[in-house]
Motif scaffolding. Structure first.
Motif, PDB file in Angstrom:
ATOM      1  N   UNK A   1      48.849 104.194  13.802  1.00  0.00           N
ATOM      2  CA  UNK A   1      48.841 103.408  15.025  1.00  0.00           C
ATOM      3  C   UNK A   1      47.505 102.687  15.208  1.00  0.00           C
ATOM      4  N   UNK A   2      46.420 103.360  14.927  1.00  0.00           N
ATOM      5  CA  UNK A   2      45.078 102.795  15.081  1.00  0.00           C
ATOM      6  C   UNK A   2      44.878 101.570  14.185  1.00  0.00           C
ATOM      7  N   UNK A   3      45.338 101.644  12.947  1.00  0.00           N
ATOM      8  CA  UNK A   3      45.132 100.560  11.994  1.00  0.00           C
ATOM      9  C   UNK A   3      46.313  99.587  11.925  1.00  0.00           C
ATOM     10  N   UNK A   4      47.379  99.858  12.674  1.00  0.00           N
ATOM     11  CA  UNK A   4      48.533  98.966  12.673  1.00  0.00           C
ATOM     12  C   UNK A   4      49.325  99.027  11.380  1.00  0.00           C
ATOM     13  N   UNK A   5      49.448 100.224  10.824  1.00  0.00           N
ATOM     14  CA  UNK A   5      50.164 100.431   9.563  1.00  0.00           C
ATOM     15  C   UNK A   5      51.407 101.272   9.810  1.00  0.00           C
ATOM     16  N   UNK A   6      52.254 101.350   8.810  1.00  0.00           N
ATOM     17  CA  UNK A   6      53.417 102.228   8.921  1.00  0.00           C
ATOM     18  C   UNK A   6      53.006 103.648   8.529  1.00  0.00           C
ATOM     19  N   UNK A   7      53.687 104.602   9.122  1.00  0.00           N
ATOM     20  CA  UNK A   7      53.404 106.010   8.828  1.00  0.00           C
ATOM     21  C   UNK A   7      53.640 106.326   7.343  1.00  0.00           C
ATOM     22  N   UNK A   8      54.748 105.853   6.739  1.00  0.00           N
ATOM     23  CA  UNK A   8      54.944 106.138   5.312  1.00  0.00           C
ATOM     24  C   UNK A   8      53.819 105.614   4.416  1.00  0.00           C
ATOM     25  N   UNK A   9      53.216 104.482   4.764  1.00  0.00           N
ATOM     26  CA  UNK A   9      52.105 103.964   3.959  1.00  0.00           C
ATOM     27  C   UNK A   9      50.919 104.913   4.018  1.00  0.00           C
ATOM     28  N   UNK A  10      50.591 105.370   5.206  1.00  0.00           N
ATOM     29  CA  UNK A  10      49.450 106.286   5.358  1.00  0.00           C
ATOM     30  C   UNK A  10      49.725 107.589   4.618  1.00  0.00           C
ATOM     31  N   UNK A  11      50.947 108.082   4.705  1.00  0.00           N
ATOM     32  CA  UNK A  11      51.312 109.312   3.994  1.00  0.00           C
ATOM     33  C   UNK A  11      51.182 109.118   2.489  1.00  0.00           C
ATOM     34  N   UNK A  12      51.695 107.989   1.994  1.00  0.00           N
ATOM     35  CA  UNK A  12      51.659 107.714   0.553  1.00  0.00           C
ATOM     36  C   UNK A  12      50.222 107.592   0.054  1.00  0.00           C
ATOM     37  N   UNK A  13      49.362 106.887   0.790  1.00  0.00           N
ATOM     38  CA  UNK A  13      47.964 106.728   0.376  1.00  0.00           C
ATOM     39  C   UNK A  13      47.237 108.066   0.398  1.00  0.00           C
ATOM     40  N   UNK A  14      47.500 108.870   1.425  1.00  0.00           N
ATOM     41  CA  UNK A  14      46.845 110.185   1.519  1.00  0.00           C
ATOM     42  C   UNK A  14      47.304 111.099   0.390  1.00  0.00           C
ATOM     43  N   UNK A  15      48.588 111.058   0.086  1.00  0.00           N
ATOM     44  CA  UNK A  15      49.126 111.878  -0.993  1.00  0.00           C
ATOM     45  C   UNK A  15      48.522 111.468  -2.338  1.00  0.00           C
ATOM     46  N   UNK A  16      48.407 110.157  -2.564  1.00  0.00           N
ATOM     47  CA  UNK A  16      47.817 109.669  -3.809  1.00  0.00           C
ATOM     48  C   UNK A  16      46.350 110.082  -3.912  1.00  0.00           C
ATOM     49  N   UNK A  17      45.639 110.041  -2.775  1.00  0.00           N
ATOM     50  CA  UNK A  17      44.218 110.428  -2.777  1.00  0.00           C
ATOM     51  C   UNK A  17      44.060 111.916  -3.092  1.00  0.00           C
ATOM     52  N   UNK A  18      44.920 112.743  -2.507  1.00  0.00           N
ATOM     53  CA  UNK A  18      44.836 114.181  -2.789  1.00  0.00           C
ATOM     54  C   UNK A  18      45.185 114.493  -4.242  1.00  0.00           C
ATOM     55  N   UNK A  19      46.120 113.763  -4.812  1.00  0.00           N
ATOM     56  CA  UNK A  19      46.569 114.028  -6.183  1.00  0.00           C
ATOM     57  C   UNK A  19      45.611 113.479  -7.234  1.00  0.00           C
ATOM     58  N   UNK A  20      45.060 112.287  -6.998  1.00  0.00           N
ATOM     59  CA  UNK A  20      44.264 111.631  -8.036  1.00  0.00           C
ATOM     60  C   UNK A  20      42.811 111.415  -7.668  1.00  0.00           C
ATOM     61  N   UNK A  21      42.473 111.527  -6.384  1.00  0.00           N
ATOM     62  CA  UNK A  21      41.102 111.248  -5.961  1.00  0.00           C
ATOM     63  C   UNK A  21      40.854 109.770  -5.721  1.00  0.00           C
ATOM     64  N   UNK A  22      41.901 108.957  -5.799  1.00  0.00           N
ATOM     65  CA  UNK A  22      41.774 107.523  -5.581  1.00  0.00           C
ATOM     66  C   UNK A  22      42.959 107.051  -4.751  1.00  0.00           C
ATOM     67  N   UNK A  23      42.701 106.107  -3.877  1.00  0.00           N
ATOM     68  CA  UNK A  23      43.794 105.546  -3.073  1.00  0.00           C
ATOM     69  C   UNK A  23      44.027 104.083  -3.439  1.00  0.00           C
ATOM     70  N   UNK A  24      43.589 103.690  -4.623  1.00  0.00           N
ATOM     71  CA  UNK A  24      43.769 102.317  -5.092  1.00  0.00           C
ATOM     72  C   UNK A  24      45.258 102.002  -5.244  1.00  0.00           C
TER      73      UNK A  24
END
Length: 72
Positions: free
Chosen positions: A28-51
């Motif tokens: 909500x703060x950044x004006x993004x969808x919840x699934x996008x934030x979840x996907x980026x966070x999951x990728x960061x936890x798994x790989x250490x990068x959110x690229x």
């Protein structure tokens, strides 16, 4: 096809989630969808990068099978 959002935005979003804010609040703060934030966070936890993943792919040559006949 839409372009990926910037790495800077992704990093800031993931940092807020890592600090303990809820995914919904960050989205909500950044004006993004919840699934996008979840996907980026999951990728960061798994790989250490959110690229963003690379877009596109290998394009096959449409003319390859009949190129010699067409150019002759």
């Amino acid at each position: 096809m839409a372009r990926p959002l910037s790495s800077d935005l992704r990093t800031r979003v993931v940092a807020r989630v890592a600090e303990g804010e809820t995914v919904r609040a960050v989205a909500s703060l950044f004006g993004l969808s919840v699934p996008s934030v979840v996907k980026w966070s999951r990728r960061w936890r798994a790989t250490g990068s959110c690229e963003a993943s690379p877009m596109g792919g290998k394009r096959r040559d449409v003319m390859a099978p009949g190129r010699d006949d067409a150019l002759a």
